[in-house]
Write a protein that holds these residues in place. Structure first.
Motif, PDB file in Angstrom:
ATOM      1  N   MET A 178       1.146  -1.453  -0.045  1.00  0.00           N
ATOM      2  CA  MET A 178      -0.060   0.329   0.235  1.00  0.00           C
ATOM      3  C   MET A 178       0.955   1.649   0.161  1.00  0.00           C
ATOM      4  O   MET A 178       0.203   2.209  -0.377  1.00  0.00           O
ATOM      5  N   SER A 179       2.197   0.974   0.428  1.00  0.00           N
ATOM      6  CA  SER A 179       3.194   2.607   0.144  1.00  0.00           C
ATOM      7  C   SER A 179       4.075   2.576  -1.235  1.00  0.00           C
ATOM      8  O   SER A 179       3.647   4.243  -0.904  1.00  0.00           O
ATOM      9  N   ASP A 180       2.682   1.842  -1.806  1.00  0.00           N
ATOM     10  CA  ASP A 180       3.867   2.092  -3.548  1.00  0.00           C
ATOM     11  C   ASP A 180       2.331   2.122  -4.284  1.00  0.00           C
ATOM     12  O   ASP A 180       2.347   0.520  -5.205  1.00  0.00           O
ATOM     13  N   LYS A 181       1.104   3.088  -3.994  1.00  0.00           N
ATOM     14  CA  LYS A 181       0.124   2.528  -5.306  1.00  0.00           C
ATOM     15  C   LYS A 181       0.131   2.551  -6.326  1.00  0.00           C
ATOM     16  O   LYS A 181      -0.457   1.846  -7.312  1.00  0.00           O
ATOM     17  N   GLY A 182       1.402   3.789  -7.156  1.00  0.00           N
ATOM     18  CA  GLY A 182       1.651   2.773  -8.830  1.00  0.00           C
ATOM     19  C   GLY A 182       2.241   1.634  -9.066  1.00  0.00           C
ATOM     20  O   GLY A 182       1.337   0.960 -10.622  1.00  0.00           O
ATOM     21  N   GLN A 183       2.211   0.839  -8.094  1.00  0.00           N
ATOM     22  CA  GLN A 183       3.035  -0.673  -8.247  1.00  0.00           C
ATOM     23  C   GLN A 183       1.200  -1.020  -8.300  1.00  0.00           C
ATOM     24  O   GLN A 183       1.202  -2.387  -9.460  1.00  0.00           O
ATOM     25  N   LEU A 184       0.651  -1.463  -7.314  1.00  0.00           N
ATOM     26  CA  LEU A 184      -0.581  -1.710  -7.998  1.00  0.00           C
ATOM     27  C   LEU A 184      -1.199  -1.587  -8.744  1.00  0.00           C
ATOM     28  O   LEU A 184      -2.030  -2.371  -8.762  1.00  0.00           O
ATOM     29  N   VAL A 185      -1.608  -0.280  -9.117  1.00  0.00           N
ATOM     30  CA  VAL A 185      -2.304   0.284  -9.916  1.00  0.00           C
ATOM     31  C   VAL A 185      -1.855  -0.269 -11.569  1.00  0.00           C
ATOM     32  O   VAL A 185      -2.130  -1.159 -12.222  1.00  0.00           O
ATOM     33  N   GLU A 186      -0.532  -0.985 -11.476  1.00  0.00           N
ATOM     34  CA  GLU A 186       0.277  -1.331 -12.327  1.00  0.00           C
ATOM     35  C   GLU A 186      -0.233  -2.773 -13.012  1.00  0.00           C
ATOM     36  O   GLU A 186      -0.209  -2.882 -13.947  1.00  0.00           O
ATOM     37  N   VAL A 187      -0.409  -3.212 -11.528  1.00  0.00           N
ATOM     38  CA  VAL A 187      -0.386  -4.559 -11.167  1.00  0.00           C
ATOM     39  C   VAL A 187      -1.869  -4.677 -11.993  1.00  0.00           C
ATOM     40  O   VAL A 187      -1.382  -5.980 -13.037  1.00  0.00           O
ATOM     41  N   LEU A 188      -2.702  -4.140 -11.318  1.00  0.00           N
ATOM     42  CA  LEU A 188      -4.532  -3.621 -11.864  1.00  0.00           C
ATOM     43  C   LEU A 188      -4.484  -3.840 -13.757  1.00  0.00           C
ATOM     44  O   LEU A 188      -5.226  -4.669 -14.434  1.00  0.00           O
TER      45      LEU A 188
END
Lengths: 341, 341
Positions: free
Chosen positions: B304-314
């Protein structure tokens, strides 16, 4: 966007269209097609070939829709709708319309849909009962998606369709309230200048399947037969008898199509007084309709002989429509906080 | 397609997902997440972050959905769902799902939707009455679109969701009959191996808002408090008293989470006989849950500290999903005769 817009094109956008469930006929010609040919010079006009809406009551008989898409496009071009001025596009090929429908369907209750007077009447006339397809009950939502997707503000309608405009504007207001800014525009009706043309038998809504409509593709012979069979005044048995003009389909068609209105009034007076036979009025009407339809039919035949070209027209318009509607979809997604990438 | 498929991956495809209306909790962990972590090695598995379905009863409160999308993705990754093995994708970003829903909605009647037992119960529990949003009543159609769009044949469900599978297969059969060939696959349920985990108060369905769920992000303190407040046997007043194990949430959780099943059976026997206090059983459970959740929480925090990364996964998963679903959409359009270009 500025007062210096070339050709004085209005900023109002028009969305209109037809369910692709049959060829277009003279009712469409006076009710909407003529108007569209004029409007395309003043407005940014989009015409939706509404195949998805056609499926809402033909889900199990999709040929009725698929076989008529190019027919309808040919009808448009044949009457003078110009794809360089009017965007002609295919509803099922524009994903944003389906996507917006899904968003909007969360903002409209089932009971609100069931209260829609237009849908209520249609459900009754189609004898659906409780077996009404979900897509049919919810089609006002899909219409709201169509209208808003194109930022349309002027919607040509008959007065029986005013509830559709109201439903759309309700959704627009809800969306703008959720977004907390005016991301969608309310629309207003552009009422048709002429009332609905009756069927040739004077009884029902015009429809190809009931054989009481004169199609824009009608042959000389079909026009002759249709006019000959037209409902007049059943009490008008002999030429000398006074006849009724009201409800007499021949006169309604003369009103709608005969260019010289003064002459039509003279005919009416003579018919009322007695001494004018149906054979004569029908001959006048027939020659008028032959003259009107002949060039349309010829252009139509030529258009239908090159279906690839018709597909190309529809594809080009649809590509343009996809560009336009994507922008509204993004705004709605943003309003719901769902535009992550 | 052949018996020599590498890694012995089954040809069955799994579709599963979660409404993105809250963080995931221990109920999800035992009910579905653990299973998904295993299944991803044997099956082509897709997990849908169901934001559109979340909106069907949150249309006027979309933050409840939008604020939880990345939370849910973080939950997935934190428990070990591997985006290289499982396609994790966002429902609202896959146009074919909305488009298929529109097609299918013409094949399902309103009364059929109203008879759906799952929806019936949910309508009752949500107290919608006639103000039920259209999107909510029709969500089984949208689920059928999700399932068929991915060619999914195995759907992990609880037994309360079997009517959804039946509704999907009805649509599949109608579509195949219209197409006159098997363009869509019927699906079957993959019933969850464990029954639904009760809420910590033993009363309701677990939910973050009711404060009776232990989230996968729960802090040490939150876990301690939740276990301390857990419902046990109200008749078990003194340590020496015999206690009831059935309906005792602490034992249900021990059954679900404690690795040494033999030891749990010994504890149960002792509790039934008398002589085992709730303090002791709760301490055992708490330490077990602390151990389970701590590494998940830590991975989750980092994610959750790197939301950009989560968006990228999605986004990556969604791109893959768009490719997959476009093919089925084309087949359905062809069945309706509407694939003109």
């Amino acid at each position: 966007m500025s007062a210096t817009l070339s050709n004085q094109v209005s900023q109002e956008k028009i969305l209109t269209g037809d369910r692709a469930t049959g060829q277009l006929h003279l009712g469409h010609y006076v009710g909407s097609l003529q108007q569209r040919v004029q409007l395309q010079h003043q407005y940014h006009q989009t015409i939706l070939v509404a195949d998805m809406q056609g499926l809402t009551d033909n889900g199990h008989n999709p040929k009725k829709v698929s076989s008529n898409i190019l027919n309808v496009v040919a009808d448009y071009l044949a009457v003078g709708i110009d794809p360089a001025l009017t965007t002609i596009c295919l509803q099922s090929a524009i994903p944003a319309l389906a996507e917006l429908s899904m968003f909007y369907s969360n903002l409209v209750s089932i009971s609100r849909l069931e209260r829609n007077p237009t849908v209520k009447n249609e459900i009754k006339s189609k004898d659906f009962g409780r077996s009404i397809p979900a897509g049919f009950l919810t089609y006002p939502i899909s219409q709201a998606a169509d209208i808003t997707a194109f930022n349309a503000t002027l919607i040509p309608v008959g007065d029986d369709q005013l509830p559709m405009i109201e439903q759309t504007n309700e959704i627009v207001r809800k969306l703008n309230s959720i977004a907390n800014k005016p991301i969608l525009k309310e629309c207003k009706p552009l009422l048709s200048p002429v009332s609905r043309l009756p069927s040739t038998d004077g009884k029902n809504k015009m429809s190809k399947s009931m054989g009481n409509a004169i199609l824009l593709s009608a042959t000389e012979r079909e026009i002759k037969q249709a006019v000959r069979a037209m409902y007049t005044d059943p009490g008008h048995l002999q030429i000398e008898d006074p006849g009724k003009v009201e409800g007499n389909v021949v006169f309604t068609y003369l009103d709608a199509f005969y260019p010289d209105k003064v002459y039509v009034e003279e005919l009416k007076a003579q018919y009322r007084a007695g001494g004018l036979g149906d054979g004569k009025t029908k001959a006048i009407l027939e020659s008028c309709l032959q003259e009107l339809i002949q060039p349309i039919r010829q252009r139509r035949e030529k258009l239908m002989s090159d279906k690839g070209q018709l597909v190309e027209v529809l594809k080009t318009g649809t590509e343009r429509a996809k560009d336009e509607t994507g922008d509204v979809l993004n705004r709605v997604k943003n309003a719901f906080g769902l535009k992550l990438f």
